[in-house]
Design an enzyme around this catalytic site. Sequence first.
Site, PDB file in Angstrom:
ATOM      1  N   LEU A 106      18.383 -12.720  28.957  1.00 50.46           N
ATOM      2  CA  LEU A 106      17.027 -13.251  28.892  1.00 50.46           C
ATOM      3  C   LEU A 106      16.528 -13.036  27.472  1.00 50.46           C
ATOM      4  CD1 LEU A 106      15.327 -11.942  32.188  1.00 50.46           C
ATOM      5  CD2 LEU A 106      16.104 -14.269  31.724  1.00 50.46           C
ATOM      6  N   ASP A 107      15.752 -13.996  26.965  1.00 47.32           N
ATOM      7  CA  ASP A 107      15.174 -13.856  25.638  1.00 47.32           C
ATOM      8  C   ASP A 107      14.272 -12.622  25.572  1.00 47.32           C
ATOM      9  OD1 ASP A 107      16.392 -16.169  24.806  1.00 47.32           O
ATOM     10  OD2 ASP A 107      14.602 -17.425  24.990  1.00 47.32           O
ATOM     11  N   PHE A 108      14.071 -12.133  24.373  1.00 52.78           N
ATOM     12  CA  PHE A 108      13.172 -11.007  24.116  1.00 52.78           C
ATOM     13  C   PHE A 108      11.809 -11.227  24.768  1.00 52.78           C
ATOM     14  CE2 PHE A 108       9.689  -9.611  21.263  1.00 52.78           C
ATOM     15  CZ  PHE A 108       9.865  -8.234  21.309  1.00 52.78           C
ATOM     16  N   THR A 110      10.952 -13.358  27.200  1.00 50.28           N
ATOM     17  CA  THR A 110      10.976 -13.791  28.598  1.00 50.28           C
ATOM     18  C   THR A 110      11.065 -12.588  29.531  1.00 50.28           C
ATOM     19  OG1 THR A 110      12.140 -15.805  27.920  1.00 50.28           O
ATOM     20  CG2 THR A 110      12.167 -15.265  30.264  1.00 50.28           C
TER      21      THR A 110
END
Length: 309
Positions: A106-108, A110
């Site tokens: 998961l993105d930073f 998100t």
Amino acid sequence: MVWWGVMGAGVAERAAGTLLHRLAGKVLVRLCYILRYRLGPSRPATIDDVEVLYHTPHYIVLNKRYDLLVNSNDPNVLTVQTQLRNLFPHLANKKLTHEFRFSHRLDFATSGLLCISLHKAAAGAVTKCFVRREADKYYLALVRGHLSQETVDIAVPIGEDMRPEWQRIRMAMAHHPHAGRCKAAHTRLLVLQRGLYNNYPATKVLLKPSTGRRHQLRLHLHHLGHTIVGDYTYSNRRDMWPHRMFLHAHRLVLPLPHTHIDVVSGDPFTAEDPRNKWVPVETLNTLTEETYLRMKEAETDTGSRKKGS
């Protein structure tokens, strides 16, 4: 000699431009942090700021906080890895680069569901599930503006943004002049509610990606002209005031050979949380099993049409 001089000056000018762009980017990132964490309602994540929703001898599924890295080579940076090591020290494997087998990313910025495999065989099973596109992932997002259509299919390939100043920061659509090698990317969108974010038009949507490209959902929504609220990167570094980026991994379904993982987290973007500044005006769909099934069936129909074409 004149030709070489001109070429050298051009290279130096581009390098200086790239350096200034990155320096400006760092300054703006710091400003965004100040607006959200010093002046706004956000608070930095802590070592205990982790919610485990599913735990067996084979897997952990947790609810990752927003603005938190999954792992890092810097031991001084708080990450999901350090949270897990603190919570489950007996499960940390020092032979692994990052101590745990993170089955996906998961993105930073998100938040939401993240699956960790606790041994090699379990990790292999999840990898096969993703490769065969048997995993079902659903995301919630709050986007700028009102979408006129209730459902939207976005099928636009994605690649790296090859401009030096944006490399490893942004992705690009296939039609972008600076896009690198692109891969197919497909996202299905369903409108849940239309309303207002901080008195401006906004829409809450349910998203189901069929592929897992980096920044896929963020870029596809930006492509529609409905950038995610608080998405600093794809708002051209302008959307700094929201307390977070409004993208959340809401449901994860993994039909594995010996177990069936189906975990649902809550909706963090409700009107009850004053930080969200969200006022729903019109509800088109709710988060029911029928809604998820509708998304999945539509995805299956799209895939069948592609195979038949």
